[in-house]
Design an enzyme around this catalytic site. Structure first.
Site, PDB file in Angstrom:
ATOM      1  CD  GLU A 170      -2.813  -1.302   2.358  1.00 15.62           C
ATOM      2  OE1 GLU A 170      -2.286  -0.969   3.432  1.00 15.62           O
ATOM      3  OE2 GLU A 170      -3.945  -1.794   2.274  1.00 15.62           O
ATOM      4  CD  GLN A 283       0.473  -5.288   3.405  1.00 15.57           C
ATOM      5  OE1 GLN A 283       0.339  -4.153   3.848  1.00 15.57           O
ATOM      6  NE2 GLN A 283      -0.475  -6.188   3.497  1.00 15.57           N
TER       7      GLN A 283
HETATM    8  O1  IFM Z   1      -5.795  -5.422   5.382  1.00 18.43           O
HETATM    9  C1  IFM Z   1      -4.715  -4.832   6.015  1.00 18.43           C
HETATM   10  C2  IFM Z   1      -3.807  -4.200   4.972  1.00 18.43           C
HETATM   11  O2  IFM Z   1      -3.313  -5.163   4.087  1.00 18.43           O
HETATM   12  C3  IFM Z   1      -2.650  -3.493   5.638  1.00 18.43           C
HETATM   13  N1  IFM Z   1      -3.139  -2.516   6.591  1.00 18.43           N
HETATM   14  C4  IFM Z   1      -3.995  -3.100   7.627  1.00 18.43           C
HETATM   15  C5  IFM Z   1      -5.176  -3.823   7.020  1.00 18.43           C
HETATM   16  C6  IFM Z   1      -6.016  -4.480   8.139  1.00 18.43           C
HETATM   17  O3  IFM Z   1      -5.259  -5.416   8.835  1.00 18.43           O
END
Ligand code: IFM
Length: 456
Positions: A170, A283
């Site tokens: 993200e 991630q």
């Molecule tokens: O869904 C996740 C996302 O991939 C990364 N930020 C937190 C969200 C909720 O755990």
């Protein structure tokens, strides 16, 4: 996870923070299908079924969600609650105090493929045809319709592209052809075609009922196949997958230091705001793809990508370490995998993200189970067969667990180089046996018999 899961069907799912905190307002994310669901599929399949029903019962809202963004089929919301409509906040307070727009509902569309992945894993592990006929197929076919409307045809390249998305990484809020998203879209379309022909051959009358209800035409199924074959997938000849179009042109920054928890130290020369201009990854993204579709990628592809992305992934989210551990184990990187495993276990025990007070990280809990199951026990389903290729950490003597597979509860007892298996319970009477593959050796397991397999 056990505490978070409703023991019977009360039409709810598991939130990203389970029931332990109010962060994310109890909303359900893709965390459930990709990270949490596998634990339930293999240990309490009836709960897994209920979790999937949560999505089915919100198909109407998910269809409306797709229409609202100009698409067809189903678009489950990025953040979902009881009502099934999109609950994702539209703005957020940034780390520097400014108000910024949130694009996840409009762009983080891999959620559609993630839910289908959960459905397919449930189907493969349980063989629950009744569920698929009543609920699963409709969700899968609607998801295929979504991808048909979501792709863009590029006449110059005679290919289909998925533009303006957010992938699991993200840090990047608007990219074209994110490999994870494109691969899930391609796979969803292929899976929908397979399911359709499976029902055509085995349950033609019931398929008719489904297609009539959905107004699904055979030409649509032909389109699914054609589009799937032409979706862009950015992979170099040496197997290195480009996370998204233009990723390799981003500024090259790599991780050079790891902290006491074994987590990457953020490189000094980059601010968080600049991360989007670099190759730093929030991630597991490409690596998650390799984990979920492990059967489809060669060892050398896994190796080159693992080496490349491990040096760029910051694990700033708890949905990351498990995929790295599992892929590391597949590549024989036991020591490294053990580190990822321990960090994942410590997620909330040691509050490694500094926000456990807001609620535990459910995806990390599910991830820990996946490292043990998919990683140390080496569980895989391939061509309908359950495979185990155990690789216990050096200081582990034994790993004993039970799991459900095709309606039989099987106990596995793994010690160094020897694995025993027997059926504890079988819901199918007079079954001819269950085919297993342990340490690459094929066996048929019959009720009442124990098999002992030695690693050769
Ligand atoms: O869904 C996740 C996302 O991939 C990364 N930020 C937190 C969200 C909720 O755990």
């Amino acid at each position: 996870m056990l505490v978070a899961a409703p023991p019977k069907d009360i039409d709810t799912s598991i939130a990203a923070k389970t029931l332990t905190g109010e962060w994310y307002k109890g909303h359900v994310f893709w965390d459930t299908e990709v990270f949490i669901l596998p634990f339930f599929i293999f240990t309490q399949p009836e709960i897994a079924r209920n979790l999937l029903l949560y999505r089915y019962r919100r198909l109407k809202q998910a269809r409306e969600g797709a229409r609202a963004q100009g698409y067809k089929g189903t678009l489950w919301p990025w953040e979902s609650a009881a009502g099934g409509r999109d609950e994702t906040p539209q703005t957020w307070v940034n780390f520097d105090g400014t108000i910024i727009p949130v694009y996840n509902s409009a762009r983080e569309h891999h959620i559609v493929g993630d839910v289908v992945y959960g459905i397919s894993l449930y189907h493969r592990a349980t063989s629950d045809e009744a569920f698929m006929l009543q609920y699963g197929a409709e969700m899968v076919f609607e998801a295929a319709r979504f991808w048909v409307s979501r792709v863009t045809y590029n006449p110059e390249k005679d290919s289909y592209e998925v533009k303006k998305v957010i992938g699991p990484n993200e840090f990047q809020e608007c990219v074209n052809n994110n490999s994870y998203t494109n691969a899930l879209a391609r796979w969803t379309l292929k899976y929908a075609v397979e399911l359709y022909s499976h029902f055509q051959n085995n349950h033609p009358r019931k398929l008719k009922v489904i297609t009539k209800k959905m107004g699904l035409k055979p030409e649509e199924v032909t389109d699914w196949k054609e589009i799937a074959d032409k979706i862009v997938f950015l992979i170099l000849t040496n197997g290195l997958i480009e996370e998204f179009e233009g990723y390799f042109q981003k500024r090259e920054v790599t991780i050079r230091e790891w902290d006491n928890n074994g987590l990457p130290v953020w490189p000094d020369e980059v601010s968080l705001a600049e991360a989007k201009n670099t190759q730093l990854v929030k991630q597991a993204d490409v690596i998650l793809l390799l984990q979920l579709f492990s059967n489809e990628f060669s060892t050398s592809t896994k190796e080159i990508n693992y080496k490349y992305y491990a040096l760029r992934t910051t694990h700033k989210s708890s949905l990351s370490l498990s995929s790295y551990a599992i892929v590391a184990l597949e590549l024989g990187e036991a020591e490294r995998a053990d580190k990822y495993f321990k960090q994942a276990v410590k997620t909330d025990f040691s509050d490694i993200y500094g926000n456990t007070e807001l609620g535990v990280h459910a995806a990390a809990l599910g991830g820990v189970w996946q490292i043990i199951g998919y990683g140390f026990a080496g569980i895989k389903i391939k061509d309908g067969i359950l495979k185990l290729r155990p690789a216990l950490p050096e200081n582990w003597k034994r790993l004993n667990f039970r799991l459900w597979f095709k309606q039989a509860l099987i106990e596995f007892d793994i010690s160094r180089n020897v694995t025993e298996a027997f059926i504890v319970k079988d819901k199918i009477l007079r079954r001819k046996g269950i085919e297993l593959e342990i340490y690459d050796q094929k066996h048929t397991l019959y009720s009442g018999e124990k098999i002992t397999v030695e690693e050769r």
